[in-house]
Write a protein that holds these residues in place. Sequence first.
Motif, PDB file in Angstrom:
ATOM      1  N   UNK A 224      74.371  42.272  58.512  1.00 58.40           N
ATOM      2  CA  UNK A 224      73.320  41.372  58.059  1.00 58.40           C
ATOM      3  C   UNK A 224      73.095  41.540  56.565  1.00 58.40           C
ATOM      4  N   UNK A 225      72.581  40.496  55.934  1.00 55.39           N
ATOM      5  CA  UNK A 225      72.124  40.548  54.548  1.00 55.39           C
ATOM      6  C   UNK A 225      70.610  40.433  54.561  1.00 55.39           C
ATOM      7  N   UNK A 226      69.932  41.475  54.105  1.00 54.93           N
ATOM      8  CA  UNK A 226      68.475  41.516  54.132  1.00 54.93           C
ATOM      9  C   UNK A 226      67.929  41.411  52.716  1.00 54.93           C
ATOM     10  N   UNK A 227      66.789  40.754  52.526  1.00 53.20           N
ATOM     11  CA  UNK A 227      66.179  40.709  51.189  1.00 53.20           C
ATOM     12  C   UNK A 227      65.641  42.075  50.807  1.00 53.20           C
ATOM     13  N   UNK A 228      65.786  42.421  49.543  1.00 51.39           N
ATOM     14  CA  UNK A 228      65.258  43.699  49.059  1.00 51.39           C
ATOM     15  C   UNK A 228      63.744  43.611  48.925  1.00 51.39           C
TER      16      UNK A 228
ATOM     17  N   UNK B 173      70.358  40.646  47.841  1.00 52.27           N
ATOM     18  CA  UNK B 173      70.595  40.932  49.250  1.00 52.27           C
ATOM     19  C   UNK B 173      70.962  42.388  49.447  1.00 52.27           C
ATOM     20  N   UNK B 174      70.494  42.932  50.554  1.00 52.90           N
ATOM     21  CA  UNK B 174      70.834  44.291  50.966  1.00 52.90           C
ATOM     22  C   UNK B 174      71.781  44.169  52.153  1.00 52.90           C
ATOM     23  N   UNK B 175      73.028  44.556  51.979  1.00 51.89           N
ATOM     24  CA  UNK B 175      74.028  44.431  53.034  1.00 51.89           C
ATOM     25  C   UNK B 175      73.948  45.643  53.958  1.00 51.89           C
ATOM     26  N   UNK B 176      73.784  45.391  55.247  1.00 49.92           N
ATOM     27  CA  UNK B 176      73.669  46.483  56.218  1.00 49.92           C
ATOM     28  C   UNK B 176      74.518  46.169  57.440  1.00 49.92           C
TER      29      UNK B 176
END
Length: 418
Positions: free
Chosen positions: A112-116, A124-127
């Motif tokens: 997923x790509x999450x907003x910082x 995006x924060x890649x997890x």
Amino acid sequence: MDVNAAVAAVAAIAGACTGVIAMLAFRWSERDQARPTRTSLHTDAVLPPGVDTVLSVLRSSAVVLDESDSVVKASSAAYALGLVRGGKLAVEPMLQMARDTRRDGEIRQVELDLPRRGTGRGEALAVSARVAPLGSRLVLLLVEDLTEARRIEAVRRDFVANVSHELKTPVGALSLLSEAVMDASDDPEAVMRFAGRMQIEATRLTNLVQELIDLSRVQNDDPLEDAEPVRVDELVAEAIDRSRQPASTKQITMAAGGTPDLHVWGHRGQLAAALGNLVENAVNYSPAHTRVGIAARRVTAPGGGGTSQAEGRGGLIEIAVTDQGIGIPDKDKERIFERFYRVDPARSRATGGTGLGLAIVKHVAASHGGEVTVWSTEGQGSTFTLRLPEAGAGRDRSSRSHHDHTTTEPLTAPEVLP
């Protein structure tokens, strides 16, 4: 007497009832206290034995959810990533995965790509999230931060693409020029012209390959394994000699100034290459009839608390290269040390630049425990400053008497630059 006996019997019965009621109330209170509440479910006691210890040593962010989707256990990294807020899992796709896994017991994984949190820039924060059942009631969520890995992979792809492009240009030119030479075999003048162009492209190709080798070396080698005290005066003289011919062609004056007899600690070859790249860029990007100055001075490192004259602890040597060239726009200053980045690609190709010189300077400075910075104004010129640890063994012991004076000397060479 009968009345008194009756009263006593009634009192005894009442006392016995009171005792029974008190005992029942006490038992009920104990049972109520032992009953698990929503708060008590969120403690480590509900975790299977050993799970808490395992979660504490995992590098991944860990979250344990109960059957009501409340957070039973969460690592500090999970809070730092913003996965848990107010005792709940704050990422809806992960929460849905946990519910599905609780329902069917299947292990699930998704990227997923999450907003910082707190940036407001849409970064995006890649997890990578993996959900698995933990016992009959709990669900374990492990989240791995892939942001840095993604960044490194993107840099690698860009590097390969840039290298391919840069190699393709001179190789393609050599191929076309060789065909032109063959077609013009009966025209000596054309052959000489094409041969000259071939030499230029071959030189450009050679420089590119050599700088790729140099960049690979400074990235992979530890320069401090073969470190030694290196005279700054010798580095400056070598850098000036390297650019003497192109400077003479453009009638650019080069001269050195600053504090004499300074030494830095490091790999001589890498330091010479770094300073040579800075001086070469200054000459290439300066118009004719201008000046390039190289000046060195000793400064006190931040937090050094002064400089040890005997061992050079806390001291830095600044070597500044100043030109009167075209300058660098503000928008490009943060990127000029990237590999293959050029402020003016057309001018770089005209001067034979590969876009790797400043990247090499940056890596050399960093591997020696120093840094490189830039000041520049468009149309007025630029100053690149290389800061490196001083070598105490090479210091002149007689400098003790004027050390405080040398730390405040101007960085430019007054006899060179206005």
